[in-house]
Design an enzyme around this catalytic site. Structure first.
Site, PDB file in Angstrom:
ATOM      1  N   LYS A  53     -72.257  26.772 -10.425  1.00 19.41           N
ATOM      2  CA  LYS A  53     -73.053  25.840 -11.232  1.00 19.41           C
ATOM      3  C   LYS A  53     -74.265  25.273 -10.503  1.00 19.41           C
ATOM      4  CE  LYS A  53     -69.956  24.482 -14.881  1.00 19.41           C
ATOM      5  NZ  LYS A  53     -68.614  25.002 -14.497  1.00 19.41           N
ATOM      6  N   GLU A  88     -74.529  16.579 -19.575  1.00 27.47           N
ATOM      7  CA  GLU A  88     -73.184  16.376 -20.103  1.00 27.47           C
ATOM      8  C   GLU A  88     -72.208  16.988 -19.110  1.00 27.47           C
ATOM      9  OE1 GLU A  88     -74.888  19.100 -20.714  1.00 27.47           O
ATOM     10  OE2 GLU A  88     -73.309  20.576 -20.280  1.00 27.47           O
ATOM     11  N   SER A 143     -65.862  32.686  -9.577  1.00 26.75           N
ATOM     12  CA  SER A 143     -66.902  31.706  -9.909  1.00 26.75           C
ATOM     13  C   SER A 143     -66.805  30.416  -9.116  1.00 26.75           C
ATOM     14  CB  SER A 143     -66.862  31.399 -11.411  1.00 26.75           C
ATOM     15  OG  SER A 143     -65.555  31.005 -11.808  1.00 26.75           O
TER      16      SER A 143
HETATM   17  C1  LIG Z   1     -67.733  25.605 -15.318  1.00 26.08           C
HETATM   18  C2  LIG Z   1     -67.026  26.719 -14.672  1.00 26.08           C
HETATM   19  C3  LIG Z   1     -66.781  27.930 -15.345  1.00 26.08           C
HETATM   20  C4  LIG Z   1     -67.109  28.165 -16.785  1.00 26.08           C
HETATM   21  O1  LIG Z   1     -68.448  28.074 -17.112  1.00 26.08           O
HETATM   22  P1  LIG Z   1     -69.356  29.357 -17.407  1.00 26.08           P
HETATM   23  O2  LIG Z   1     -70.625  28.761 -17.885  1.00 26.08           O
HETATM   24  O3  LIG Z   1     -68.667  30.176 -18.447  1.00 26.08           O
HETATM   25  O4  LIG Z   1     -69.504  30.100 -16.135  1.00 26.08           O
HETATM   26  C5  LIG Z   1     -66.190  28.967 -14.638  1.00 26.08           C
HETATM   27  N1  LIG Z   1     -65.811  28.822 -13.360  1.00 26.08           N
HETATM   28  C6  LIG Z   1     -66.008  27.659 -12.679  1.00 26.08           C
HETATM   29  C7  LIG Z   1     -65.562  27.587 -11.255  1.00 26.08           C
HETATM   30  C8  LIG Z   1     -66.618  26.572 -13.307  1.00 26.08           C
HETATM   31  O5  LIG Z   1     -66.805  25.437 -12.632  1.00 26.08           O
END
Ligand SMILES: *Cc1c(COP(=O)(O)O)cnc(C)c1O
Length: 401
Positions: free
Chosen positions: A89, A111, A379
């Site tokens: 993010k 948000e 992610s």
């Molecule tokens: C917020 C988040 C997501 C989901 O958001 P996407 O916009 O679909 O990527 C996935 N993995 C992590 C670690 C997050 O913090």
């Protein structure tokens, strides 16, 4: 055939900006300016310097040998969990705040649901010395105490939103209202590939550093710059959009997306909006969303707070509808099991969201041969999910080894 955005801000029948200019002049201003700015050399240089020196990019592309053996393929993990603040993010938050500065904006709003995007935004604001207000559902403020404290430590004002179900959707409504009523001064940083055009395209471009790096990292490691499969989890869709960005029209590359099944896609407690949702407009974008026949939003459920948006961004809805991406649901228990598997086999504790991508490996392994090159994006890291993991381990000692 292309899966790119068209000149009106649509991906096939999905996307667009269903917010009248008269209500929100800010959207028009942003649409006119964003591409010119983020494609400029000056922006790119500043942005990439921050990604390198502050975020710690490039994130490694790691060959996971034990998991590769188990699933009969060559599995590489794209390690977004190693970024500053622990997830992908920050790539987006830094890009948008740079854009805000170049547009002459004086304050930032955002948000947040679980607080991950709130923390990334508050971090970027501290770095750039910008006042920061984060809208968060009152229920989420209670549930996510640690992230609320982080945001406050970073100097942000957290506004608990008490309307509706007091969760992410309501926080987003409130943030939109605040933005549209003071758009001269304010920039609204949206955390995923959702919301009205140009947000999905802007966020995808800012996250596309992920696939840009995958290209040269694969070239270095295997002598060709594309994989056979890309796998990512999808909440709103930003880490997946970044993972596939440079491959979206390259049909040699198969795309596999994992959404949150919750307790099962037919259980009534799920967030699998691409599979069970119907077409509607949410936050200014035409997407697949979970709603009743009357158009009331159905509150999504997933064990993973980052995946429980009631819809999915327009990029992914289009890829799913056109058959360009295979979409699977990973249920809570499958994700938990996958998180333990990565932890015990590779020594990497993933975020619960990322575990939904890992949980697809058993579902798709029949498509692989031992030479199939698979890149899966981790992610984020799992520190924030330790309580959930430990509780699961206590209740299911057999499932987690
Ligand atoms: C917020 C988040 C997501 C989901 O958001 P996407 O916009 O679909 O990527 C996935 N993995 C992590 C670690 C997050 O913090």
């Amino acid at each position: 055939m292309t899966y790119q955005i068209d000149e009106n801000g649509f991906y096939g029948q999905f996307g667009g900006a269903f917010i009248p200019d008269s209500l929100c002049p800010a959207i028009k201003e942003l649409t006119e300016k964003y591409l010119h700015i983020i494609e400029s050399e000056e922006f790119k240089q500043e942005y990439h310097q921050l990604l390198r020196d502050y975020v710690g990019r490039p994130s490694p592309l790691y060959y996971a040998s034990r998991l590769s053996e188990k699933y009969g393929c060559k599995l590489y993990l794209k390690r977004e969990d190693l970024n500053h603040t622990g997830a992908h993010k920050i790539n987006n938050a830094l890009g948008q705040i740079l854009l805000a500065k170049k547009m002459g904006k004086k304050q930032i709003i955002a948000e947040t649901g679980a607080g991950q995007h709130g923390v990334a935004t508050a971090t970027a604001c501290a770095l750039m010395n910008m006042p920061c207000t984060i809208y968060q559902g009152a229920l989420d403020v209670q549930r996510q105490r640690v992230n609320v404290e982080r945001m406050k430590m970073l100097g942000a004002t957290v506004v608990p939103v008490t309307r509706g179900s007091q969760t992410l959707k309501d926080a987003t409504d409130e943030a939109f209202q605040a933005w549209c009523s003071n758009s001269e001064e304010t920039f609204y940083i949206i955390g995923s590939t959702v919301g009205p055009h140009p947000y999905p395209d802007m966020v995808a471009r800012l996250q596309s550093v992920i696939s840009e790096e995958i290209k040269w990292q694969l070239e270095e490691k295997i002598g060709r710059d594309y994989p056979d499969y890309l796998i990512a989890c999808v909440g709103g869709g930003s880490n997946a959009a970044g993972t596939i960005y440079h491959y979206i029209d390259d049909e040699r590359v198969n795309i596999i997306l994992g959404e949150a099944g919750g307790l099962g896609i037919d259980s009534g407690k799920t967030a699998a909006s691409m599979q069970i949702g119907t077409i509607g407009v949410l936050h200014g974008s035409r997407i697949k969303l979970m709603q009743t026949k009357e158009g009331e939003i159905i509150e999504p459920y997933s064990i993973s707070a980052g995946l429980d948006y009631p819809g999915t961004g327009p990029i992914h809805c289009n890829l799913h509808e056109k058959g360009r991406a295979q979409v699977f649901a990973a249920n809570d228990d499958e994700a938990l099991k996958a998180a333990f598997e990565l932890t015990r086999m590779e020594g990497i504790i993933p975020a619960l969201e990322s575990a939904h991508a890992l949980a697809l490996l058993p579902k798709v392994k029949d498509q692989f041969t031992k030479d199939t090159v698979v890149v899966l994006t981790v992610s984020g890291r799992g520190d924030k999910d330790l309580n959930t993991y430990l509780q699961y381990h206590e209740e299911h000692p057999e499932a987690a080894f």
